[in-house]
Design a protein around this motif. Structure first.
Motif, PDB file in Angstrom:
ATOM      1  N   PHE A  34      -2.985   3.691   8.866  1.00  0.00           N
ATOM      2  CA  PHE A  34      -4.370   3.660   9.331  1.00  0.00           C
ATOM      3  C   PHE A  34      -4.958   2.279   9.043  1.00  0.00           C
ATOM      4  O   PHE A  34      -5.103   1.884   7.891  1.00  0.00           O
ATOM      5  N   GLU A  35      -5.244   1.537  10.094  1.00  0.00           N
ATOM      6  CA  GLU A  35      -5.765   0.178   9.986  1.00  0.00           C
ATOM      7  C   GLU A  35      -4.893  -0.672   9.047  1.00  0.00           C
ATOM      8  O   GLU A  35      -5.393  -1.556   8.351  1.00  0.00           O
ATOM      9  N   GLY A  36      -3.596  -0.361   9.021  1.00  0.00           N
ATOM     10  CA  GLY A  36      -2.661  -1.147   8.225  1.00  0.00           C
ATOM     11  C   GLY A  36      -2.401  -0.636   6.820  1.00  0.00           C
ATOM     12  O   GLY A  36      -1.613  -1.253   6.078  1.00  0.00           O
ATOM     13  N   PHE A  37      -3.019   0.469   6.420  1.00  0.00           N
ATOM     14  CA  PHE A  37      -2.757   1.008   5.074  1.00  0.00           C
ATOM     15  C   PHE A  37      -1.293   1.416   4.995  1.00  0.00           C
ATOM     16  O   PHE A  37      -0.795   2.140   5.860  1.00  0.00           O
ATOM     17  N   PRO A  38      -0.577   0.990   3.942  1.00  0.00           N
ATOM     18  CA  PRO A  38       0.879   1.128   3.951  1.00  0.00           C
ATOM     19  C   PRO A  38       1.455   2.436   3.431  1.00  0.00           C
ATOM     20  O   PRO A  38       2.659   2.648   3.504  1.00  0.00           O
ATOM     21  N   LYS A  39       0.635   3.322   2.884  1.00  0.00           N
ATOM     22  CA  LYS A  39       1.167   4.533   2.258  1.00  0.00           C
ATOM     23  C   LYS A  39       0.481   5.789   2.801  1.00  0.00           C
ATOM     24  O   LYS A  39      -0.465   5.707   3.596  1.00  0.00           O
ATOM     25  N   SER A  40       0.944   6.953   2.348  1.00  0.00           N
ATOM     26  CA  SER A  40       0.475   8.235   2.878  1.00  0.00           C
ATOM     27  C   SER A  40      -0.666   8.851   2.076  1.00  0.00           C
ATOM     28  O   SER A  40      -1.188   9.903   2.455  1.00  0.00           O
ATOM     29  N   VAL A  41      -1.046   8.217   0.968  1.00  0.00           N
ATOM     30  CA  VAL A  41      -2.094   8.744   0.106  1.00  0.00           C
ATOM     31  C   VAL A  41      -2.701   7.586  -0.674  1.00  0.00           C
ATOM     32  O   VAL A  41      -2.053   6.541  -0.855  1.00  0.00           O
ATOM     33  N   CYS A  42      -3.935   7.762  -1.131  1.00  0.00           N
ATOM     34  CA  CYS A  42      -4.566   6.777  -2.020  1.00  0.00           C
ATOM     35  C   CYS A  42      -4.498   7.301  -3.449  1.00  0.00           C
ATOM     36  O   CYS A  42      -4.845   8.459  -3.709  1.00  0.00           O
ATOM     37  N   THR A  43      -4.059   6.440  -4.365  1.00  0.00           N
ATOM     38  CA  THR A  43      -3.979   6.800  -5.787  1.00  0.00           C
ATOM     39  C   THR A  43      -4.785   5.773  -6.574  1.00  0.00           C
ATOM     40  O   THR A  43      -4.375   4.619  -6.685  1.00  0.00           O
ATOM     41  N   SER A  44      -5.920   6.194  -7.103  1.00  0.00           N
ATOM     42  CA  SER A  44      -6.862   5.257  -7.731  1.00  0.00           C
ATOM     43  C   SER A  44      -7.000   5.585  -9.208  1.00  0.00           C
ATOM     44  O   SER A  44      -7.510   6.651  -9.571  1.00  0.00           O
ATOM     45  N   ILE A  45      -6.551   4.662 -10.055  1.00  0.00           N
ATOM     46  CA  ILE A  45      -6.414   4.917 -11.487  1.00  0.00           C
ATOM     47  C   ILE A  45      -7.438   4.108 -12.284  1.00  0.00           C
ATOM     48  O   ILE A  45      -7.614   2.905 -12.063  1.00  0.00           O
ATOM     49  N   ASN A  46      -8.099   4.766 -13.230  1.00  0.00           N
ATOM     50  CA  ASN A  46      -8.979   4.139 -14.221  1.00  0.00           C
ATOM     51  C   ASN A  46     -10.104   3.317 -13.587  1.00  0.00           C
ATOM     52  O   ASN A  46     -11.108   3.884 -13.156  1.00  0.00           O
ATOM     53  N   ASP A  47      -9.960   1.992 -13.502  1.00  0.00           N
ATOM     54  CA  ASP A  47     -11.036   1.164 -12.963  1.00  0.00           C
ATOM     55  C   ASP A  47     -10.931   0.964 -11.454  1.00  0.00           C
ATOM     56  O   ASP A  47     -11.706   0.210 -10.877  1.00  0.00           O
ATOM     57  N   VAL A  48      -9.963   1.630 -10.815  1.00  0.00           N
ATOM     58  CA  VAL A  48      -9.865   1.579  -9.353  1.00  0.00           C
ATOM     59  C   VAL A  48     -10.817   2.627  -8.784  1.00  0.00           C
ATOM     60  O   VAL A  48     -10.701   3.820  -9.077  1.00  0.00           O
TER      61      VAL A  48
END
Length: 290
Positions: free
Chosen positions: A101-115
């Motif tokens: 999607f618009e160049g996003f390279p993976k199938s899920v978003c994983t946002s850790i701690n300060d992300v």
């Protein structure tokens, strides 16, 4: 908005004449518009068939997040989470919407701690005790989209992290209660921001919820800071996400200049997010994905 003839087939696809279906509904919306309210157009109002399609996508989306919850732990990499999401989405008949999607390279978003959001899974990022992680899953099933995210606490987390995750979830549930037909989007933002700031945290302003269902991102944009009685009128058939991003420190965020996706808290403080896809109905909100 009143463009359909009284005896024409209703725009909702019911097969009924317009006068016997959505005419009174559209007239009510038009009256609000005459009074100066911001109102949705038909593109933002889903038909019963579309709602059922989104509901079915939501069932699969929930199943995928359940699977993540069964496997996520210290020692697992975010790439392994990505693999779980991708493989199980395909197995259940869906398509992972984030992939490419618009160049996003993976199938899920994983946002850790300060992300804050849009974290990209990698084999190198291994979860460890004390981490908090948001896993954001969006599923396409038979052309319909459902979008939700959950927070997971890895092992024993700090008191601040536990409170942040809990308060963020509670704010979404408070926002859900305000998602009533003939209310306003501002009602949702108001109760969320009031609760978050009362608990000593801040709300990210630049990123909000969004319409969803026929596409990944649709109108309306949903702010999580608002004023009661303002912003767009909520009407039955609207489908959108509630997904506040809440920081333990200041609300300012920065984007990773290298990958072009990952959003961090500017001050390095922790961030949390929960996301629901909801449907506005006359009888109250229905959660389609959580």
């Amino acid at each position: 908005m009143l463009k359909t003839g009284r005896n024409d087939a209703c725009w909702c696809g019911s097969g009924k004449k317009y006068k016997n279906c959505h005419l009174a509904f559209d007239q009510r919306i038009e009256n609000y518009e005459i009074m100066g309210e911001e109102v949705p157009d038909h593109k933002m109002i889903k038909t019963p068939a579309q709602i059922q399609g989104i509901r079915e996508a939501g069932i699969v989306n929930n199943q995928i997040l359940d699977i993540v919850g069964e496997h996520i732990k210290a020692g697992i990499s975010t790439q392994e989470i990505n693999n779980l999401v991708h493989e199980n989405t395909i197995r259940l008949g869906g398509i992972p919407a984030p992939l490419n999607f618009e160049g996003f390279p993976k199938s899920v978003c994983t946002s850790i701690n300060d992300v804050v959001c849009h974290g990209i899974p990698t084999p190198e990022r291994i979860l460890k005790d004390g981490d908090i992680i948001n896993v954001d899953v969006t599923t396409i099933l038979n052309g319909y989209y459902a979008d939700a995210s959950r927070m997971y606490c890895i092992g024993k987390v700090s008191e601040e992290a536990e409170k942040l995750v809990r308060v963020t979830k509670e704010s979404v549930d408070l926002g859900l209660k305000e998602a009533r037909a003939w209310g306003h989007l501002g009602d949702i933002g108001a109760v969320i921001s009031e609760y978050i700031y009362a608990n000593g945290f801040t709300v990210v302003r630049e990123i909000g919820g969004h319409g969803v269902g026929l596409e990944f991102h649709e109108e309306p944009w949903v702010s999580h800071i608002g004023t009661r009685g303002t912003d767009m009128l909520l009407v039955p058939g609207m489908v959108f996400t509630i997904e506040p991003m809440v920081n333990a420190g200041k609300a300012d965020v920065v984007q990773d200049s290298k990958d072009g996706w990952t959003i961090y808290t500017k001050d390095g403080s922790l961030s949390a997010q929960w996301e629901y896809t909801i449907l506005i109905t006359e009888d109250g909100p229905e959660v389609l994905a959580r």
